[in-house]
Design an enzyme around this catalytic site. Structure first.
Site, PDB file in Angstrom:
ATOM      1  N   GLU A   1       0.835  -1.211   0.000  1.00  0.00           N
ATOM      2  CA  GLU A   1       0.000   0.000   0.000  1.00  0.00           C
ATOM      3  C   GLU A   1       0.865   1.254   0.000  1.00  0.00           C
ATOM      4  O   GLU A   1       2.087   1.194   0.170  1.00  0.00           O
ATOM      5  CB  GLU A   1      -0.943  -0.044   1.208  1.00  0.00           C
ATOM      6  CG  GLU A   1      -1.882  -1.245   1.120  1.00  0.00           C
ATOM      7  CD  GLU A   1      -2.904  -1.322   2.230  1.00  0.00           C
ATOM      8  OE1 GLU A   1      -2.801  -0.564   3.220  1.00  0.00           O
ATOM      9  OE2 GLU A   1      -3.829  -2.165   2.103  1.00  0.00           O
TER      10      GLU A   1
ATOM     11  N   GLU B   1      -1.880 -10.075  -5.970  1.00  0.00           N
ATOM     12  CA  GLU B   1      -1.892 -10.850  -7.215  1.00  0.00           C
ATOM     13  C   GLU B   1      -1.095 -10.143  -8.305  1.00  0.00           C
ATOM     14  O   GLU B   1      -0.369 -10.762  -9.071  1.00  0.00           O
ATOM     15  CB  GLU B   1      -3.336 -11.057  -7.702  1.00  0.00           C
ATOM     16  CG  GLU B   1      -4.208 -11.860  -6.766  1.00  0.00           C
ATOM     17  CD  GLU B   1      -4.908 -11.019  -5.701  1.00  0.00           C
ATOM     18  OE1 GLU B   1      -4.347  -9.981  -5.282  1.00  0.00           O
ATOM     19  OE2 GLU B   1      -6.004 -11.409  -5.296  1.00  0.00           O
TER      20      GLU B   1
HETATM   21  N1  THU Z   1      -6.133  -6.705  -1.981  1.00  0.00           N
HETATM   22  C1  THU Z   1      -5.313  -7.619  -2.575  1.00  0.00           C
HETATM   23  O1  THU Z   1      -4.082  -7.566  -2.435  1.00  0.00           O
HETATM   24  N2  THU Z   1      -5.873  -8.595  -3.311  1.00  0.00           N
HETATM   25  C2  THU Z   1      -7.213  -8.782  -3.467  1.00  0.00           C
HETATM   26  O2  THU Z   1      -7.617  -9.720  -4.145  1.00  0.00           O
HETATM   27  C3  THU Z   1      -8.146  -7.852  -2.854  1.00  0.00           C
HETATM   28  C4  THU Z   1      -7.568  -6.704  -2.125  1.00  0.00           C
HETATM   29  C5  THU Z   1      -5.529  -5.680  -1.145  1.00  0.00           C
HETATM   30  C6  THU Z   1      -5.601  -4.268  -1.661  1.00  0.00           C
HETATM   31  C7  THU Z   1      -5.478  -3.483  -0.393  1.00  0.00           C
HETATM   32  O3  THU Z   1      -4.096  -3.351  -0.077  1.00  0.00           O
HETATM   33  C8  THU Z   1      -6.115  -4.360   0.670  1.00  0.00           C
HETATM   34  O4  THU Z   1      -6.162  -5.667   0.111  1.00  0.00           O
HETATM   35  C9  THU Z   1      -7.505  -3.940   1.070  1.00  0.00           C
HETATM   36  O5  THU Z   1      -8.337  -3.813  -0.007  1.00  0.00           O
END
Ligand code: THU
Length: 157
Positions: free
Chosen positions: A63, A74
């Site tokens: 993030e 992913e």
């Molecule tokens: N996120 C992922 O890494 N993969 C997913 O399939 C869904 C969401 C992450 C994005 C963000 O850093 C956090 O999860 C919350 O949405």
């Protein structure tokens, strides 16, 4: 006018049923959640991709204080896999997530739309379905391909 059904068939396993190389991939995805950088959402996602050269490449969500600049697990995994091994084809991917409580989510999560589109690109390059394993605390879902998660996908122009 004709109606057309789009069916997505999922196999649901108990985590205890998943053994061998797939269990290893699943464990790699779970370990990858530990490398998530999620100070804003506190939602830690890990992904592990098996390539046809035998390598497993992992990624975790990263993030950023400028929220849209972050990346999901992913996409971090698939972009890194193809940047590191451009000749290798994707075989399968496992995805796991831990919530704020640090525990694996009870129900498996599935990739967001942008990640489905990104993963599909590598499935097209592989020339066959990339098996998707979605990992929950007790259950693991198996899908035959990324395409099954993205019906009517945009694949060419
Ligand atoms: N996120 C992922 O890494 N993969 C997913 O399939 C869904 C969401 C992450 C994005 C963000 O850093 C956090 O999860 C919350 O949405």
């Amino acid at each position: 006018m004709k109606e057309k059904d789009i069916v997505c068939k999922i196999n649901v396993f108990d985590l205890s049923e998943v053994a061998g190389p797939v269990r290893h991939l699943v464990e790699e995805a779970i370990s990858a959640t530990e490398r998530s950088y999620a100070p804003y959402s506190h939602f830690c996602v890990g992904a592990a991709i098996r390539l046809d050269n035998g390598e497993i490449v992992t990624g975790a969500n990263q993030e950023n204080v400028a929220y849209p600049s972050g990346t999901c697990a992913e996409r971090s995994a698939c972009f890194y896999a193809h940047a590191r091994y451009p000749e290798a084809k994707f075989v399968e991917i496992a995805i796991a997530a831990r919530g704020c409580d640090g525990k694996l989510v009870a129900d498996p999560i599935s990739p967001c739309g942008a990640c489905r589109q990104a993963l599909l690109e590598y499935e097209v390059l592989a020339g066959k379905g990339v098996t998707v394993w979605l990992v929950g605390r007790d259950k693991v879902y198996q899908l035959p391909s990324v395409a099954s998660l993205l019906p009517l996908a945009f694949t060419d122009f």
